[in-house]
Design a protein around this motif. Structure first.
Motif, PDB file in Angstrom:
ATOM      1  N   PHE A 150       0.843  -1.198   0.000  1.00 40.46           N
ATOM      2  CA  PHE A 150       0.000   0.000   0.000  1.00 40.46           C
ATOM      3  C   PHE A 150       0.879   1.250   0.000  1.00 40.46           C
ATOM      4  N   TYR A 151       1.840   1.283   0.916  1.00 36.83           N
ATOM      5  CA  TYR A 151       2.718   2.451   1.027  1.00 36.83           C
ATOM      6  C   TYR A 151       3.762   2.505  -0.076  1.00 36.83           C
ATOM      7  N   SER A 152       4.375   1.383  -0.386  1.00 39.69           N
ATOM      8  CA  SER A 152       5.463   1.405  -1.370  1.00 39.69           C
ATOM      9  C   SER A 152       4.959   1.874  -2.735  1.00 39.69           C
ATOM     10  N   GLY A 153       3.731   1.482  -3.121  1.00 39.31           N
ATOM     11  CA  GLY A 153       3.207   1.936  -4.401  1.00 39.31           C
ATOM     12  C   GLY A 153       3.084   3.447  -4.472  1.00 39.31           C
ATOM     13  N   ILE A 154       2.587   4.062  -3.404  1.00 43.48           N
ATOM     14  CA  ILE A 154       2.466   5.524  -3.372  1.00 43.48           C
ATOM     15  C   ILE A 154       3.839   6.185  -3.327  1.00 43.48           C
ATOM     16  N   PHE A 155       4.770   5.602  -2.582  1.00 42.68           N
ATOM     17  CA  PHE A 155       6.117   6.173  -2.494  1.00 42.68           C
ATOM     18  C   PHE A 155       6.827   6.146  -3.846  1.00 42.68           C
ATOM     19  N   PHE A 156       6.662   5.067  -4.611  1.00 41.15           N
ATOM     20  CA  PHE A 156       7.332   4.985  -5.908  1.00 41.15           C
ATOM     21  C   PHE A 156       6.740   5.989  -6.903  1.00 41.15           C
ATOM     22  N   ILE A 157       5.452   6.283  -6.785  1.00 44.19           N
ATOM     23  CA  ILE A 157       4.867   7.341  -7.614  1.00 44.19           C
ATOM     24  C   ILE A 157       5.523   8.676  -7.290  1.00 44.19           C
ATOM     25  N   SER A 158       5.783   8.922  -6.012  1.00 45.75           N
ATOM     26  CA  SER A 158       6.467  10.158  -5.606  1.00 45.75           C
ATOM     27  C   SER A 158       7.895  10.185  -6.127  1.00 45.75           C
ATOM     28  N   CYS A 159       8.568   9.033  -6.118  1.00 42.74           N
ATOM     29  CA  CYS A 159       9.934   8.960  -6.638  1.00 42.74           C
ATOM     30  C   CYS A 159       9.981   9.317  -8.121  1.00 42.74           C
ATOM     31  N   MET A 160       8.973   8.886  -8.861  1.00 44.46           N
ATOM     32  CA  MET A 160       8.943   9.181 -10.289  1.00 44.46           C
ATOM     33  C   MET A 160       8.749  10.670 -10.541  1.00 44.46           C
ATOM     34  N   SER A 161       7.939  11.321  -9.725  1.00 43.09           N
ATOM     35  CA  SER A 161       7.766  12.766  -9.894  1.00 43.09           C
ATOM     36  C   SER A 161       9.056  13.510  -9.541  1.00 43.09           C
ATOM     37  N   LEU A 162       9.794  13.031  -8.549  1.00 43.55           N
ATOM     38  CA  LEU A 162      11.087  13.623  -8.212  1.00 43.55           C
ATOM     39  C   LEU A 162      12.074  13.455  -9.359  1.00 43.55           C
ATOM     40  N   ASP A 163      12.081  12.287  -9.966  1.00 46.50           N
ATOM     41  CA  ASP A 163      13.007  12.030 -11.065  1.00 46.50           C
ATOM     42  C   ASP A 163      12.733  12.952 -12.253  1.00 46.50           C
ATOM     43  N   LYS A 164      11.452  13.148 -12.583  1.00 47.45           N
ATOM     44  CA  LYS A 164      11.125  14.044 -13.701  1.00 47.45           C
ATOM     45  C   LYS A 164      11.474  15.485 -13.370  1.00 47.45           C
ATOM     46  N   TYR A 165      11.345  15.861 -12.108  1.00 45.72           N
ATOM     47  CA  TYR A 165      11.718  17.204 -11.675  1.00 45.72           C
ATOM     48  C   TYR A 165      13.216  17.431 -11.878  1.00 45.72           C
ATOM     49  N   LEU A 166      14.031  16.472 -11.466  1.00 49.84           N
ATOM     50  CA  LEU A 166      15.482  16.610 -11.636  1.00 49.84           C
ATOM     51  C   LEU A 166      15.860  16.642 -13.105  1.00 49.84           C
ATOM     52  N   GLU A 167      15.169  15.857 -13.896  1.00 49.33           N
ATOM     53  CA  GLU A 167      15.508  15.782 -15.318  1.00 49.33           C
ATOM     54  C   GLU A 167      15.120  17.044 -16.080  1.00 49.33           C
ATOM     55  N   ILE A 168      13.927  17.560 -15.823  1.00 47.26           N
ATOM     56  CA  ILE A 168      13.403  18.651 -16.646  1.00 47.26           C
ATOM     57  C   ILE A 168      13.669  20.015 -16.022  1.00 47.26           C
ATOM     58  N   VAL A 169      13.333  20.186 -14.767  1.00 51.62           N
ATOM     59  CA  VAL A 169      13.458  21.496 -14.138  1.00 51.62           C
ATOM     60  C   VAL A 169      14.917  21.823 -13.834  1.00 51.62           C
ATOM     61  N   CYS A 170      15.611  20.873 -13.234  1.00 53.77           N
ATOM     62  CA  CYS A 170      17.027  21.111 -12.926  1.00 53.77           C
ATOM     63  C   CYS A 170      17.906  20.969 -14.156  1.00 53.77           C
ATOM     64  N   ALA A 171      17.362  20.333 -15.213  1.00 50.75           N
ATOM     65  CA  ALA A 171      18.092  20.189 -16.476  1.00 50.75           C
ATOM     66  C   ALA A 171      19.423  19.500 -16.269  1.00 50.75           C
ATOM     67  N   TRP A 172      19.418  18.491 -15.432  1.00 52.03           N
ATOM     68  CA  TRP A 172      20.645  17.740 -15.162  1.00 52.03           C
ATOM     69  C   TRP A 172      20.408  16.266 -15.486  1.00 52.03           C
ATOM     70  N   PRO A 173      20.527  15.876 -16.742  1.00 53.01           N
ATOM     71  CA  PRO A 173      20.312  14.476 -17.090  1.00 53.01           C
ATOM     72  C   PRO A 173      21.241  13.534 -16.346  1.00 53.01           C
ATOM     73  N   HIS A 174      22.438  14.036 -15.992  1.00 51.29           N
ATOM     74  CA  HIS A 174      23.406  13.193 -15.295  1.00 51.29           C
ATOM     75  C   HIS A 174      23.632  13.698 -13.878  1.00 51.29           C
ATOM     76  N   HIS A 175      22.584  14.253 -13.301  1.00 53.58           N
ATOM     77  CA  HIS A 175      22.697  14.752 -11.940  1.00 53.58           C
ATOM     78  C   HIS A 175      23.108  13.622 -11.003  1.00 53.58           C
ATOM     79  N   ARG A 176      23.810  13.954  -9.931  1.00 55.75           N
ATOM     80  CA  ARG A 176      24.326  12.929  -9.022  1.00 55.75           C
ATOM     81  C   ARG A 176      23.219  12.114  -8.377  1.00 55.75           C
ATOM     82  N   LEU A 177      22.006  12.647  -8.333  1.00 54.06           N
ATOM     83  CA  LEU A 177      20.886  11.893  -7.771  1.00 54.06           C
ATOM     84  C   LEU A 177      20.207  11.014  -8.811  1.00 54.06           C
ATOM     85  N   ARG A 178      20.627  11.133 -10.068  1.00 53.19           N
ATOM     86  CA  ARG A 178      19.978  10.387 -11.137  1.00 53.19           C
ATOM     87  C   ARG A 178      20.877   9.300 -11.691  1.00 53.19           C
ATOM     88  N   THR A 179      21.739   8.733 -10.865  1.00 54.49           N
ATOM     89  CA  THR A 179      22.551   7.600 -11.267  1.00 54.49           C
ATOM     90  C   THR A 179      21.813   6.307 -10.960  1.00 54.49           C
TER      91      THR A 179
END
Length: 413
Positions: A150-179
């Motif tokens: 129940f919790y892990s499914g919701i948490f992984f949805i949040s992780c995906m939104s964080l990943d898109k934020y780092l990719e698009i807004v921060c414009a860091w395709p190779h950001h240290r958090l995106r390895t």
């Protein structure tokens, strides 16, 4: 998991959910009976309400009859949709995406989480329609499995939104958090947190016989039932909805502002997908969490009477079932927001359809898929592969960001 003792319209135990699973059939107000060892964790503390005889005599025969029919049918529907959609997602990711990047790792874990979640629904459906017939071991295991996923499914949805934020807004395709290593570490952390949240189920959930020959599976916290119930409900409201929703609002609003400012090709579709992700999460989860919160206020005597309690019981059953639809809808929304994944899905479907008719035709898409898998492009929620580069040009002072070269784009919509 909230379960009703369906054998007695007046005797309702508050079977505290394995995590906070709302009522599989919402618990009824107590009767005039004093709490025994089996129902000491009653939804309403019997001793606390002994002076409210009228309210305690509230009967809910119709609520229980409704739950016996509605919940098993709806759980069966969710089971079929969730099993089919997530198995398809899992097969495509494992077979056609050998080099999984961050979002695909989160998608893979989301599919596993959803599959494990829907597997528990037939057990609860049978329990509501009849009673718990699966024994003590499965009682504890299924309850714990429900809570974790129940919790892990919701948490992984949040992780995906964080990943898109780092990719698009921060414009860091190779950001240290995106390895890849960091994404695996974050995924492991999500499972660890979900496991920690399920500890009360591991400890307190057990089978109870009441009345004779009728077994129910729920958590019994003894004399501390009321405190634990309120704690688990507010925990679910906070971790299972409020914090993830606020995170999605922040991440996707920033993504939307970048799309509007840079006006890349496909901006309209990208904005629609962004809005759809947030709206779908809100529509599926808000009614359930609101009803769950109102039940807590009812438990604290902030408001309510027998009629209000009956309405909340109906609402909790319906909104819970709607919330569980996320198991089937989430894979659709989050996979079709990626152009790269859509390509893999087309290859998979073409392979299945042509395997018996023209096996040689299936080899061409496979070859194309293999080539697509070698591409180093970012998975796109926006359908634009130059967005990171354009955004990076607007933030030249961020160290070496401007030196990062854009990755090779996918071809085709």
């Amino acid at each position: 998991m909230w379960l009703i003792n369906l054998s007695d319209p007046l005797e309702l135990q508050d079977q505290v959910p394995p995590l906070g699973m709302a009522a599989t059939a919402s618990p009824l107000p107590p009767t005039t009976k004093v709490a025994t060892s089996e129902n000491s964790s009653s939804f309403y503390d019997y001793e606390y309400y002994l002076d409210q005889v009228a309210f305690m005599l509230c009967r809910k025969d119709e609520v229980m009859s409704f739950g016996r029919v509605f919940l098993p049918v709806f759980y069966s529907l969710i089971f079929v949709l969730g099993l089919g959609g997530n198995l398809l997602l899992l097969v495509v990711l494992l077979r056609y995406v050998p080099q999984r990047r961050m979002t695909e790792i989160y998608l893979l874990n989301l599919a596993i989480s959803n599959l494990l979640f829907v597997v528990t629904l037939p057990f609860w459906g049978i329990s509501v329609a009849w009673h718990w017939v699966f024994g003590s071991f499965l009682c504890k295991m299924v309850s714990t499995l429900y809570t974790i996923n129940f919790y892990s499914g919701i948490f992984f949805i949040s992780c995906m939104s964080l990943d898109k934020y780092l990719e698009i807004v921060c414009a860091w395709p190779h950001h240290r958090l995106r390895t890849r290593a960091k994404s695996l570490l974050l995924a492991a952390s999500v499972w660890a947190v979900a496991l920690a949240v399920s500890i009360p189920d591991m400890i307190f959930v057990r089978m109870h016989e009441n009345p004779l020959g009728v077994w129910n599976c729920y958590a019994d916290f003894g004399g501390h039932g009321t405190i634990w119930k309120l704690f688990l409900r507010f925990q679910q409201n906070l971790l299972g909805f409020l914090l993830p929703f606020l995170a999605m609002i922040f991440f996707y609003s920033r993504i939307g502002s970048v799309l509007v400012r840079l006006k890349p090709p496909g901006q309209g579709r990208a904005l629609r997908i962004t809005i759809a992700l947030v709206v779908a999460f809100f529509v599926l989860w808000f009614p359930y969490n609101l009803t769950f919160f109102l039940h807590s206020l009812l438990d604290l005597q902030v408001f309510g009477d027998c009629r209000v309690s009956q309405h909340l019981d109906y609402a909790l059953q319906v909104t819970e079932s709607i919330a569980f639809l996320h198991c089937g809808f989430a894979p659709v929304l989050y996979t079709f927001s990626s152009r790269r994944f859509r390509q893999h899905l087309k290859v998979f479907l073409a392979t299945v359809l042509r395997r018996h008719q023209a096996p040689h035709l299936a080899q061409a898409p496979l070859s194309s898929c293999s080539e697509s898998s070698r591409l180093t492009t970012q998975e796109e929620i926006t359908g634009m592969n130059d967005l990171g580069e354009r955004q990076a040009e607007d933030i030249p002072n961020k160290g070496d960001v401007g030196k990062i070269q854009p990755e090779r784009p996918d071809h085709g919509p």
